[in-house]
Design an enzyme around this catalytic site. Structure first.
Site, PDB file in Angstrom:
ATOM      1  N   CYS A   5       1.015  -1.257   0.290  1.00  0.00           N
ATOM      2  CA  CYS A   5       0.446   0.180  -0.038  1.00  0.00           C
ATOM      3  C   CYS A   5       1.022   1.032  -0.186  1.00  0.00           C
ATOM      4  O   CYS A   5       1.061   1.404   1.262  1.00  0.00           O
ATOM      5  CB  CYS A   5      -0.683  -0.127   1.249  1.00  0.00           C
ATOM      6  N   CYS A   8      -0.056   4.009   1.900  1.00  0.00           N
ATOM      7  CA  CYS A   8      -0.136   4.462   3.448  1.00  0.00           C
ATOM      8  C   CYS A   8       1.483   4.512   3.902  1.00  0.00           C
ATOM      9  O   CYS A   8       1.759   5.091   4.874  1.00  0.00           O
ATOM     10  CB  CYS A   8      -0.610   2.677   3.827  1.00  0.00           C
ATOM     11  N   ASP A   9       1.976   3.725   3.373  1.00  0.00           N
ATOM     12  CA  ASP A   9       3.369   3.675   3.465  1.00  0.00           C
ATOM     13  C   ASP A   9       4.293   4.340   2.903  1.00  0.00           C
ATOM     14  O   ASP A   9       5.737   4.249   3.364  1.00  0.00           O
ATOM     15  CB  ASP A   9       4.035   2.159   2.950  1.00  0.00           C
TER      16      ASP A   9
END
Ligand code: NAP
Length: 324
Positions: A143, A146-147
């Site tokens: 992701c 997200c990261d």
């Protein structure tokens, strides 16, 4: 958490299958509507994909970010505070056409219910290569949203040739020094617009006809092992991040034979509602969503599902009262 007890005469208002942001948000709303929802959270998958994430920095309301498992703990607590019951069991079968509907768990318990919310999520495909699981969260991610932030000024790679891979690669150029897309063929599956944008981007390089055969690194990802599928030549690429974007599969095994699915394999809902092809069965989160797949969009659709359940149960009760 409660012990699973085989139910006999009790007919529940609603059983929620799945305990990601969609399932727990549906539970919070249903519990607050006095529907005493039962959440079948899963024995190993409880909390969903966010349990595999470290910092979540894009969920509104947490300006300093929050750990994925902590966020899921909060959602569960919020649901149980209002009366939701949570079982860490797996659903092994459902009979959605029956009235009441029947939900059977792995421990043999059977629950009868007027309504079901399916929030079973999706599973990112994995490469299935050496080091992938061990380095998940230590350089390997599924992701970028997200990261990606954690890879500022680093050299990273993306595997895949579809829209997700292009989207991930383009998003990651905001942070990374270079992004190398590794694709197993010599043409992209992605839509022309996405492909053209990625191909033209100065920070993105492509390695064609190549698969990742292994990942190296002790505590953190360091090196990818690669093999050219046309020539068989083996090589390595040093990167600190690898984003795997080779598609995901909605978890529909339980209901594949009972509910209408879309051509993308997700449960078909009568958007913007969460109604499925069977009355009293609702679906929310990634299992319905091939596009956005974010915790916050899943949570929003869980809220929709709980409200749809509430309206459905009110209609059913009105009809029953009129008939008696
Ligand atoms: P996808 O379209 O199925 O593409 C998956 C990619 O991964 C393909 O290029 C495939 O290679 C590759 N792949 C699959 N298994 C692999 C393996 N084991 N090893 C190496 N490579 C592998 O999945 P997606 O990109 O997640 O997209 C899913 C759907 O969402 C699509 O309909 C897409 O259009 C849509 N989507 C749209 C947007 C957007 O419009 N902004 C963004 C994201 C997703 P091959 O090409 O060789 O099969």
């Amino acid at each position: 958490m409660t012990e699973a007890v085989e139910s006999t005469d009790v007919v529940r208002d609603v059983v929620i299958v799945g305990s990601g942001p969609a399932g727990y948000t549906a539970a919070i709303y249903a519990a607050r509507a006095n529907l005493a929802p039962l959440v079948v959270a899963g024995s190993v998958t409880a909390g969903g994909e966010l349990m595999n994430t470290t910092d979540v920095e894009n969920f509104p309301g947490f300006p300093e970010g929050i750990l994925g498992p902590e966020l899921m703990g909060h959602l569960e607590k919020q649901a149980t505070r209002f009366g939701a019951e949570v079982l860490y069991e797996d659903v092994v079968s459902v009979d959605l056409e029956a009235e009441p509907k029947v939900v059977t768990l792995g421990n043999g318990s059977e629950y009868r219910t007027h309504a079901v919310v399916l929030a079973t999520g999706s599973a990112y495909r994995e490469l299935g290569v050496e080091g992938e699981k061990r380095l998940s969260g230590h350089g390997v991610s599924w992701c970028a949203t997200c990261d990606g932030f954690f890879f500022r000024d680093q050299n990273i790679a993306v595997v895949g040739g579809g829209d997700s891979a292009m989207e991930e690669a383009l998003f990651l150029t905001k942070f990374a020094s270079t992004v190398t897309v590794i694709h197993r063929r010599d043409e992209l599956r992605a839509s022309k617009t996405m492909a053209d944008r990625a191909l033209a981007h100065e920070k993105i390089d492509f390695i064609w006809d190549t698969e990742v055969t292994g990942l190296e690194g002790e505590d953190k990802l360091k090196t990818l092992q690669l093999r050219n599928l046309k020539t068989g030549a083996e090589s390595t690429l040093d990167v600190t991040g690898l984003f795997v974007a080779i598609g995901s599969d909605p978890r529909v095994d339980l209901v594949r034979d009972q509910l209408e699915l879309t051509d993308k394999g997700t449960i078909k809902v009568d958007y913007p509602s969460s109604r499925t092809s069977i009355p009293g069965v609702f679906a929310a989160g990634d299992v319905t969503d091939p596009t956005y797949r974010q915790a916050i969009t899943a949570a929003g659709s869980g809220c929709v599902a709980a409200q749809d359940v509430e309206h459905y149960l009110a209609d059913v009760k009105d009809l029953a009262a009129a008939a008696s």
